[in-house]
Write a protein that holds these residues in place. Structure first.
Motif, PDB file in Angstrom:
ATOM      1  N   ALA A 259     -39.977  19.978  33.587  1.00  0.00           N
ATOM      2  CA  ALA A 259     -41.046  20.729  34.040  1.00  0.00           C
ATOM      3  C   ALA A 259     -41.265  20.452  35.549  1.00  0.00           C
ATOM      4  O   ALA A 259     -41.037  19.435  36.031  1.00  0.00           O
ATOM      5  CB  ALA A 259     -42.292  20.331  33.069  1.00  0.00           C
ATOM      6  N   VAL A 260     -41.813  21.356  36.204  1.00  0.00           N
ATOM      7  CA  VAL A 260     -41.906  21.229  37.756  1.00  0.00           C
ATOM      8  C   VAL A 260     -43.341  19.962  37.660  1.00  0.00           C
ATOM      9  O   VAL A 260     -44.338  20.450  37.108  1.00  0.00           O
ATOM     10  CB  VAL A 260     -42.580  22.436  38.529  1.00  0.00           C
ATOM     11  CG1 VAL A 260     -43.020  22.162  39.861  1.00  0.00           C
ATOM     12  CG2 VAL A 260     -41.404  23.417  38.525  1.00  0.00           C
ATOM     13  N   GLY A 261     -43.305  19.183  38.457  1.00  0.00           N
ATOM     14  CA  GLY A 261     -44.068  17.783  38.458  1.00  0.00           C
ATOM     15  C   GLY A 261     -44.049  16.716  37.798  1.00  0.00           C
ATOM     16  O   GLY A 261     -44.529  15.827  37.698  1.00  0.00           O
ATOM     17  N   MET A 262     -42.754  16.777  37.167  1.00  0.00           N
ATOM     18  CA  MET A 262     -42.175  15.839  36.240  1.00  0.00           C
ATOM     19  C   MET A 262     -41.965  14.560  37.207  1.00  0.00           C
ATOM     20  O   MET A 262     -41.246  14.785  38.088  1.00  0.00           O
ATOM     21  CB  MET A 262     -41.157  15.973  35.153  1.00  0.00           C
ATOM     22  CG  MET A 262     -40.784  14.840  34.333  1.00  0.00           C
ATOM     23  SD  MET A 262     -39.511  15.690  33.081  1.00  0.00           S
ATOM     24  CE  MET A 262     -40.337  16.564  32.207  1.00  0.00           C
ATOM     25  N   PHE A 263     -42.009  13.177  36.789  1.00  0.00           N
ATOM     26  CA  PHE A 263     -41.966  12.061  37.379  1.00  0.00           C
ATOM     27  C   PHE A 263     -40.688  11.591  37.348  1.00  0.00           C
ATOM     28  O   PHE A 263     -40.004  11.580  36.336  1.00  0.00           O
ATOM     29  CB  PHE A 263     -42.911  11.041  37.364  1.00  0.00           C
ATOM     30  CG  PHE A 263     -42.659   9.591  38.147  1.00  0.00           C
ATOM     31  CD1 PHE A 263     -43.392   9.611  39.328  1.00  0.00           C
ATOM     32  CD2 PHE A 263     -41.946   8.599  37.310  1.00  0.00           C
ATOM     33  CE1 PHE A 263     -43.184   8.544  40.203  1.00  0.00           C
ATOM     34  CE2 PHE A 263     -42.124   7.481  38.360  1.00  0.00           C
ATOM     35  CZ  PHE A 263     -42.549   7.515  39.734  1.00  0.00           C
ATOM     36  N   GLY A 264     -39.961  11.185  38.579  1.00  0.00           N
ATOM     37  CA  GLY A 264     -38.426  10.867  38.355  1.00  0.00           C
ATOM     38  C   GLY A 264     -38.317   9.835  39.456  1.00  0.00           C
ATOM     39  O   GLY A 264     -38.842   9.605  40.249  1.00  0.00           O
TER      40      GLY A 264
END
Length: 347
Positions: A259-264
């Motif tokens: 998903a766009v906005g997922m933390f990595g």
């Protein structure tokens, strides 16, 4: 008689006091000797990889809108829905559009009749050449106007320019929108290879990386998995809000669709390496964050030495400063030592 007893008692007390003083005085030589193990510190050249974190996005983030204004007839996708290139996403009500097309068509037909009549009258020497040319110009203008209306009519429908998904649905059926007003916010995902991790670096880190440099990325949404990546873009200006320089890493997601906005988190591999002193973890005392102490053996005595820790790796500690390669450190019974302790090395 009483005088003799008093003298005897004083003699006994003085004797006891002297014995107690002798008992309390313990020679230094009889102090406890602490057995310890020691080890020579080692060194290792480590690549000074850059660790950074950020949020998942895609290579192309686009706003879809209509070229002309009107009433939204339908939006055929929802937020989070994936779509294919060429798919119809939204349309305007065509009542007014069709009316404009019919009007432009009728206008062209009128100028065509005027031009034919002017041509015939010119042959009969009734119209001048200028009048014929003016009529022809009017016909050309009417045809161009019809082309413009037809062109606008084609953009009363929104088609997907590439594979992607809807990140935000701005307008819905029945709403009145103006020319260029946002209807859908989309992210392109052609061949599932357009996912990026956007991270912030310091100016020094930004200068040390280059396009194409490899990295390994982990995402909170995919625990236990890591994804290959490489530096795709480097911003040429600092992000004033964040106070850092933005770098985009392109991810190889295979079949995963984050998903766009997922933390990595990313570990960027650099070509630069740095020498670190390496000590066992059990040699540390009073560790706090990246600060700690170790006992260094000097002339069969121990000296408490402060160190700065660069990183931990399993049971090894990489020391940034505070030790030298020829130092010998205590690796057992450190908790029982102080700088006055007598040690016995039992390696």
């Amino acid at each position: 008689m009483n005088k003799t007893i008093t003298i005897s008692l004083l003699s006994i007390l003085l004797t006891a006091s002297c014995k107690e003083e002798k008992k309390e005085s313990k020679p230094f030589e009889t102090a406890d000797i602490i057995a310890v193990k020691t080890a020579s510190v080692g060194s290792l050249a480590l690549a000074s990889n850059i660790n950074a974190s950020g949020l998942v996005t895609t290579e192309n983030e686009t706003t879809y809108s209509f070229k002309i204004g009107g009433v939204v007839n339908g939006v055929f996708v929802e937020e989070g829905q994936f779509f294919r290139k060429g798919q119809l996403l939204a349309t305007l009500d065509e009542t007014e559009i069709r009316s404009g097309l019919n009007q432009s068509d009728l206008n062209v037909q009128k100028y065509e009749r005027d031009y034919r009549r002017a041509t015939n009258l010119y042959k009969d020497s009734v119209y001048t050449l200028e009048q014929v040319q003016n009529t022809k110009t009017g016909l050309d203008i009417a045809r161009k106007q019809k082309d413009a209306v037809a062109f606008n009519a084609r953009y009363a429908k929104i088609y997907a320019a590439a594979d992607g998904f809807v990140s935000q649905k701005v307008a819905g059926k029945g709403e009145i929108v103006g020319p260029g007003s946002p209807v859908l916010m989309i992210n392109e995902t052609s061949n599932n290879n357009n996912y990026l991790l956007k991270v912030g670096l310091t100016d020094t880190e930004w200068a040390s990386v280059k396009i194409g440099q490899k990295a390994v990325v982990t995402l909170d949404g995919y625990p236990g998995k890591s994804f290959d990546a490489f530096i795709f873009r480097k911003s040429q200006a600092a992000d004033m809000a964040l106070g850092s320089f933005q770098v985009e890493l392109k991810l190889t997601m295979n079949d995963s669709k984050p998903a766009v906005g997922m933390f990595g988190k990313a570990e960027i591999k650099t070509d630069h390496s740095e020498d670190f002193i390496m000590v066992p973890y059990n040699s540390l005392i009073e560790a706090d964050g990246n600060k700690a102490f170790v006992f260094v053996v000097e002339n069969n005595k121990v000296k408490k030495r402060p160190i700065t820790i660069a990183r931990f790796e399993n049971d090894k500690v990489f020391v940034k400063d505070g030790l030298q390669k020829n130092n010998k450190i205590v690796i057992s019974n450190s908790a029982y030592l102080n700088e006055q302790s007598i040690i016995k090395i039992i390696n």
